[in-house]
Design a protein around this motif. Structure first.
Motif, PDB file in Angstrom:
ATOM      1  N   TYR A  32      -8.082  -0.488  -4.307  1.00 35.18           N
ATOM      2  CA  TYR A  32      -9.183   0.420  -4.024  1.00 35.18           C
ATOM      3  C   TYR A  32      -8.976   0.959  -2.603  1.00 35.18           C
ATOM      4  O   TYR A  32      -8.197   0.406  -1.831  1.00 35.18           O
ATOM      5  CB  TYR A  32     -10.529  -0.317  -4.067  1.00 35.18           C
ATOM      6  N   GLU A  62     -13.401   3.547  -3.691  1.00 39.43           N
ATOM      7  CA  GLU A  62     -12.983   4.113  -4.963  1.00 39.43           C
ATOM      8  C   GLU A  62     -11.741   3.406  -5.489  1.00 39.43           C
ATOM      9  O   GLU A  62     -10.903   2.929  -4.720  1.00 39.43           O
ATOM     10  CB  GLU A  62     -12.686   5.610  -4.825  1.00 39.43           C
ATOM     11  N   TYR A  67      -4.426   5.275 -12.975  1.00 36.32           N
ATOM     12  CA  TYR A  67      -4.495   5.827 -11.629  1.00 36.32           C
ATOM     13  C   TYR A  67      -5.657   6.804 -11.500  1.00 36.32           C
ATOM     14  O   TYR A  67      -6.041   7.467 -12.459  1.00 36.32           O
ATOM     15  CB  TYR A  67      -3.198   6.576 -11.299  1.00 36.32           C
ATOM     16  N   ALA A  68      -6.167   6.898 -10.283  1.00 40.69           N
ATOM     17  CA  ALA A  68      -7.107   7.968  -9.976  1.00 40.69           C
ATOM     18  C   ALA A  68      -6.354   9.291 -10.053  1.00 40.69           C
ATOM     19  O   ALA A  68      -5.156   9.364  -9.736  1.00 40.69           O
ATOM     20  CB  ALA A  68      -7.685   7.765  -8.580  1.00 40.69           C
ATOM     21  N   ASP A  69      -7.045  10.328 -10.466  1.00 41.70           N
ATOM     22  CA  ASP A  69      -6.402  11.636 -10.595  1.00 41.70           C
ATOM     23  C   ASP A  69      -5.791  12.089  -9.278  1.00 41.70           C
ATOM     24  O   ASP A  69      -4.738  12.740  -9.261  1.00 41.70           O
ATOM     25  CB  ASP A  69      -7.424  12.680 -11.070  1.00 41.70           C
ATOM     26  N   SER A  70      -6.422  11.726  -8.171  1.00 42.37           N
ATOM     27  CA  SER A  70      -5.977  12.197  -6.856  1.00 42.37           C
ATOM     28  C   SER A  70      -4.638  11.606  -6.423  1.00 42.37           C
ATOM     29  O   SER A  70      -4.006  12.128  -5.505  1.00 42.37           O
ATOM     30  CB  SER A  70      -7.041  11.870  -5.799  1.00 42.37           C
TER      31      SER A  70
END
Length: 118
Positions: A37, A46, A58-61
């Motif tokens: 995170y 996040e 994964y986070a999109d970013s």
């Protein structure tokens, strides 16, 4: 009691790379999932990436720039971060969930600072 120790943070220029490590220690435990995170100043924590079984998310970013991997023999999770951007600047926290002689557990690392700046 399971503990997590993170390492690998630091200052890097935009476009550079860093690899974070998080090692779990304790007695008689098994880990089901490990994750990274991050929390930037003034923002909520996040989820960046998670690995469980043979699955990674994964986070999109960070998709296509970050890679999470795990060495089960060492109870260690890694986060390879490439093409770093200033907006990746944050304190990165390792998280693990699993079971031990005391039952189900969730544990956080102490955090490691990543600063992306020229």
């Amino acid at each position: 009691q399971v503990q997590l120790v993170e390492s690998g943070g630091g200052l890097v220029q935009p476009g550079g790379s860093l690899r974070l490590s998080c090692a779990a220690s304790g007695s008689r435990f098994s880990i089901n999932a490990m994750a990274w995170y991050r929390q930037a100043p003034g923002k909520e924590r996040e989820l960046v990436a998670i690995i469980y079984g043979g699955t990674t998310e994964y986070a999109d970013s960070v998709k296509d720039r970050f890679t999470i991997s795990r060495d089960n023999a060492k109870n260690t999770v890694y986060l390879q971060m490439n093409s770093l951007k200033p907006e990746d600047t944050a304190v990165y926290y390792c998280h693990a969930a699993g079971s031990s002689s005391g039952g189900y557990f969730e544990v956080w690392g102490q955090g490691t600072l990543v600063t992306v700046s020229s």
